[in-house]
Scaffold this motif. Structure first.
Motif, PDB file in Angstrom:
ATOM      1  N   MET A 307       0.838  -1.205   0.000  1.00  0.00           N
ATOM      2  CA  MET A 307       0.000   0.000   0.000  1.00  0.00           C
ATOM      3  C   MET A 307       0.871   1.251   0.000  1.00  0.00           C
ATOM      4  O   MET A 307       0.611   2.216  -0.740  1.00  0.00           O
ATOM      5  CB  MET A 307      -0.886   0.035   1.251  1.00  0.00           C
ATOM      6  N   ALA A 308       1.896   1.243   0.852  1.00  0.00           N
ATOM      7  CA  ALA A 308       2.785   2.406   0.952  1.00  0.00           C
ATOM      8  C   ALA A 308       3.487   2.629  -0.381  1.00  0.00           C
ATOM      9  O   ALA A 308       3.638   3.782  -0.836  1.00  0.00           O
ATOM     10  CB  ALA A 308       3.795   2.195   2.081  1.00  0.00           C
ATOM     11  N   GLN A 309       3.909   1.515  -1.024  1.00  0.00           N
ATOM     12  CA  GLN A 309       4.583   1.638  -2.320  1.00  0.00           C
ATOM     13  C   GLN A 309       3.628   2.223  -3.363  1.00  0.00           C
ATOM     14  O   GLN A 309       4.028   3.071  -4.172  1.00  0.00           O
ATOM     15  CB  GLN A 309       5.108   0.267  -2.765  1.00  0.00           C
ATOM     16  N   GLU A 310       2.370   1.796  -3.322  1.00  0.00           N
ATOM     17  CA  GLU A 310       1.362   2.349  -4.242  1.00  0.00           C
ATOM     18  C   GLU A 310       1.223   3.858  -4.024  1.00  0.00           C
ATOM     19  O   GLU A 310       1.093   4.623  -4.980  1.00  0.00           O
ATOM     20  CB  GLU A 310      -0.002   1.675  -4.026  1.00  0.00           C
ATOM     21  N   ALA A 311       1.251   4.266  -2.775  1.00  0.00           N
ATOM     22  CA  ALA A 311       1.130   5.699  -2.476  1.00  0.00           C
ATOM     23  C   ALA A 311       2.332   6.457  -3.025  1.00  0.00           C
ATOM     24  O   ALA A 311       2.191   7.547  -3.606  1.00  0.00           O
ATOM     25  CB  ALA A 311       0.991   5.915  -0.967  1.00  0.00           C
ATOM     26  N   LEU A 312       3.528   5.884  -2.838  1.00  0.00           N
ATOM     27  CA  LEU A 312       4.740   6.534  -3.344  1.00  0.00           C
ATOM     28  C   LEU A 312       4.733   6.552  -4.880  1.00  0.00           C
ATOM     29  O   LEU A 312       5.147   7.541  -5.500  1.00  0.00           O
ATOM     30  CB  LEU A 312       5.991   5.812  -2.817  1.00  0.00           C
ATOM     31  N   ASP A 313       4.258   5.466  -5.477  1.00  0.00           N
ATOM     32  CA  ASP A 313       4.165   5.419  -6.946  1.00  0.00           C
ATOM     33  C   ASP A 313       3.203   6.486  -7.458  1.00  0.00           C
ATOM     34  O   ASP A 313       3.482   7.168  -8.450  1.00  0.00           O
ATOM     35  CB  ASP A 313       3.685   4.034  -7.410  1.00  0.00           C
ATOM     36  N   LEU A 314       2.069   6.623  -6.764  1.00  0.00           N
ATOM     37  CA  LEU A 314       1.094   7.629  -7.179  1.00  0.00           C
ATOM     38  C   LEU A 314       1.694   9.035  -7.031  1.00  0.00           C
ATOM     39  O   LEU A 314       1.460   9.919  -7.867  1.00  0.00           O
ATOM     40  CB  LEU A 314      -0.200   7.484  -6.360  1.00  0.00           C
ATOM     41  N   ALA A 315       2.491   9.210  -5.987  1.00  0.00           N
ATOM     42  CA  ALA A 315       3.154  10.503  -5.792  1.00  0.00           C
ATOM     43  C   ALA A 315       4.084  10.806  -6.967  1.00  0.00           C
ATOM     44  O   ALA A 315       4.115  11.938  -7.471  1.00  0.00           O
ATOM     45  CB  ALA A 315       3.931  10.499  -4.464  1.00  0.00           C
ATOM     46  N   GLU A 316       4.834   9.790  -7.411  1.00  0.00           N
ATOM     47  CA  GLU A 316       5.743   9.991  -8.551  1.00  0.00           C
ATOM     48  C   GLU A 316       4.962  10.330  -9.812  1.00  0.00           C
ATOM     49  O   GLU A 316       5.370  11.170 -10.620  1.00  0.00           O
ATOM     50  CB  GLU A 316       6.604   8.740  -8.783  1.00  0.00           C
ATOM     51  N   GLU A 317       3.820   9.656  -9.957  1.00  0.00           N
ATOM     52  CA  GLU A 317       2.957   9.890 -11.120  1.00  0.00           C
ATOM     53  C   GLU A 317       2.455  11.338 -11.112  1.00  0.00           C
ATOM     54  O   GLU A 317       2.420  12.007 -12.148  1.00  0.00           O
ATOM     55  CB  GLU A 317       1.791   8.910 -11.024  1.00  0.00           C
ATOM     56  N   VAL A 318       2.065  11.797  -9.927  1.00  0.00           N
ATOM     57  CA  VAL A 318       1.580  13.172  -9.781  1.00  0.00           C
ATOM     58  C   VAL A 318       2.699  14.158 -10.109  1.00  0.00           C
ATOM     59  O   VAL A 318       2.507  15.132 -10.831  1.00  0.00           O
ATOM     60  CB  VAL A 318       1.072  13.418  -8.338  1.00  0.00           C
ATOM     61  N   ARG A 319       3.883  13.848  -9.618  1.00  0.00           N
ATOM     62  CA  ARG A 319       5.032  14.738  -9.802  1.00  0.00           C
ATOM     63  C   ARG A 319       5.368  14.869 -11.299  1.00  0.00           C
ATOM     64  O   ARG A 319       5.699  15.945 -11.769  1.00  0.00           O
ATOM     65  CB  ARG A 319       6.228  14.193  -9.031  1.00  0.00           C
TER      66      ARG A 319
END
Lengths: 320, 320
Positions: A307-319
């Motif tokens: 879950m945490a990795q998904e959140a970090l991945d989504l953050a990268e996507e947003v960035r």
């Protein structure tokens, strides 16, 4: 990578354990909710800070999710024998020691942030844990008086632990929040962060209280970094706790999409909902918040790390 | 019969248990020493009051003579894990609860005498237990500095418990005693007493400290009732504890007769020495104090009750 996480108690602590596994080299700063702090038996008790500290430091009672492993209950028995209450709040002997040390340090003049740092010197949680504020903030809940005489405000712990949130909450009042200042290091950590995460903590009484401290919400909104949250509501009900009761008090439906809209696109860039709520992703995206549906059950540390990795991945996507 | 007893810790408490058996219908008022009180971990600890309360209330650890039966030690373990001291004072979890309740009541504004009464409402010691004073008095002991740089004053508990009285005591200083007032009820109880007893408690740091509170010694000396004491020194050595060390500090030999002379005939009417010290009875009588030699070993409650009865008999003899 520098990550700032706003955390409540059990949900926040468990998420952090997964995040540490997912990002072992990250510098994690946790801004902890202190609105549920309470004075009991003359001692200052900080349930959310301690749950984070014990969980990440290996001292938590895994089954209950709060309090200490290998706990004994002699002090509580004796207080009951003296007829001294309240008896509805579970303070074990090992836990008492933490509150005794904290209270003694506060009485000696140290701010809560320094006390928390000192306690963490023992627990080595692997994150920097900062209380949201060194000032006293106490979340009260407005309920109907049991005697029908109107409404009364009770301490959040009384509502939550004593009454198990069994009556409607008409309002949630973070008393003192408007006069509180962020603790030293909070705004600096947000300003230096690469990503800000909202774990699946209670959006009203945990993360909402942290955001109610003047300056914190603004710092997060102004930081030019991705802010990603994970829904604490799955399939129309909170995964744990009674968040639906306090969401109702602030006029928010207990759905994953409604919680995202409650935070708002001015604050939140990305939002993870559970696969059970995949249908609501479009509604979140319409509100200007990027949304992904992934499994959000923290059944164990591995699942939580994903879950945490998904959140970090989504953050990268947003960035990007 | 109304009896007033000045009491220290273990010796006083055990004597009182015998006295209650010997005089089951007597109204017993205990004036307790508070000079050994200490603040530990932000909590107010009253070792002598608690030893009396626990012993008469059935909660004492019989083997150690202090602390609680069925005690657990989780808080102490945790404080050590936090690196928070001192570690040389034995506070168990059940005992901690007493200090937590006491500290909370004191912080709420109740005087120590009211707090003690409230604690005794649970323990029902069968006596009225009053601290000698509601004012803070703290016995300090003057010792040689370990670094050879001169002398320094340490708290009595540090001298007694930490250092096991292993170095000479140059002086015993009941700090604050000269500005302390007797607690409500102390002088009234002395004024209404039929007999005043000094148990075989430490004549310097227990009974001596009580007598150092202005008004108490005078009230006892002026009361037209027998004042009878029992020697804590048998065969030239204290029966328990390290009274010889603090007797030396006030220039008193560790003999039964010397302790009687230290109290003096202005205060004391009768004195019980152990049969081992029968030869010294004449010396005591020469000092104007009636003296009997009887067994003074508190081996069990029956033996202690016989000692208490001897004291009451001697009081009657003095009165007649």
């Amino acid at each position: 990578m520098r990550i700032v996480v706003l955390a409540g108690g059990i949900g926040g602590a468990r998420f952090l354990r997964g995040l540490k596994q997912a990002a072992p080299d990250a510098e994690i700063t946790v801004v902890g909710n202190t609105g549920d702090d309470i004075h009991l038996f003359g001692l200052k008790v900080c349930p959310d800070l301690d749950t984070v500290m014990y969980t990440l430091g290996g001292g938590i009672d895994e089954e209950k999710g709060w309090g200490r492993t290998g706990e004994t209950w002699s002090v509580k028995e004796e207080l009951a024998a003296y007829g001294v209450g309240p008896d509805w709040f579970g303070l074990g002997d090992r836990d008492f020691a933490t509150h005794i040390v904290r209270t003694q340090m506060l009485a000696a003049g140290y701010p809560l942030s320094a006390v928390t740092e000192a306690l963490c010197a023992r627990w080595r949680p692997g994150v920097r844990l900062i209380p949201m504020s060194d000032d006293r903030v106490e979340t009260h809940v407005l309920i109907d008086s049991p005697d029908g005489s109107g409404r009364k405000a009770v301490h959040f712990q009384e509502y939550w632990v004593r009454h198990r949130a069994s009556m409607p909450a008409h309002a949630v009042l973070p008393v003192g929040a408007d006069r509180a200042a962020p603790a030293p290091g909070v705004l600096e950590a947000i300003g230096a962060a690469d990503v800000v995460l909202f774990p699946p903590s209670n959006p009203v009484v945990s993360i909402g209280t942290i955001l109610a401290v003047p300056g914190i919400r603004e710092a997060i909104a102004d930081a030019a970094v991705p802010v990603v949250g994970l829904s604490p509501v799955v399939g129309g009900a909170p995964v744990r706790g009674m968040a639906d009761k306090v969401l109702a008090a602030v006029g928010v439906e207990s759905t994953a999409a409604a919680v995202a809209r409650h935070y708002g696109s001015g604050l939140l860039d990305g939002w993870l909902v559970d696969t059970a709520d995949a249908a609501s992703a479009a509604e979140v995206e319409e509100a200007g918040i990027r949304c992904r549906a992934v499994p959000l059950m923290m059944t164990d540390t591995d699942a939580t790390a994903r879950m945490a990795q998904e959140a970090l991945d989504l953050a990268e996507e947003v960035r990007a």
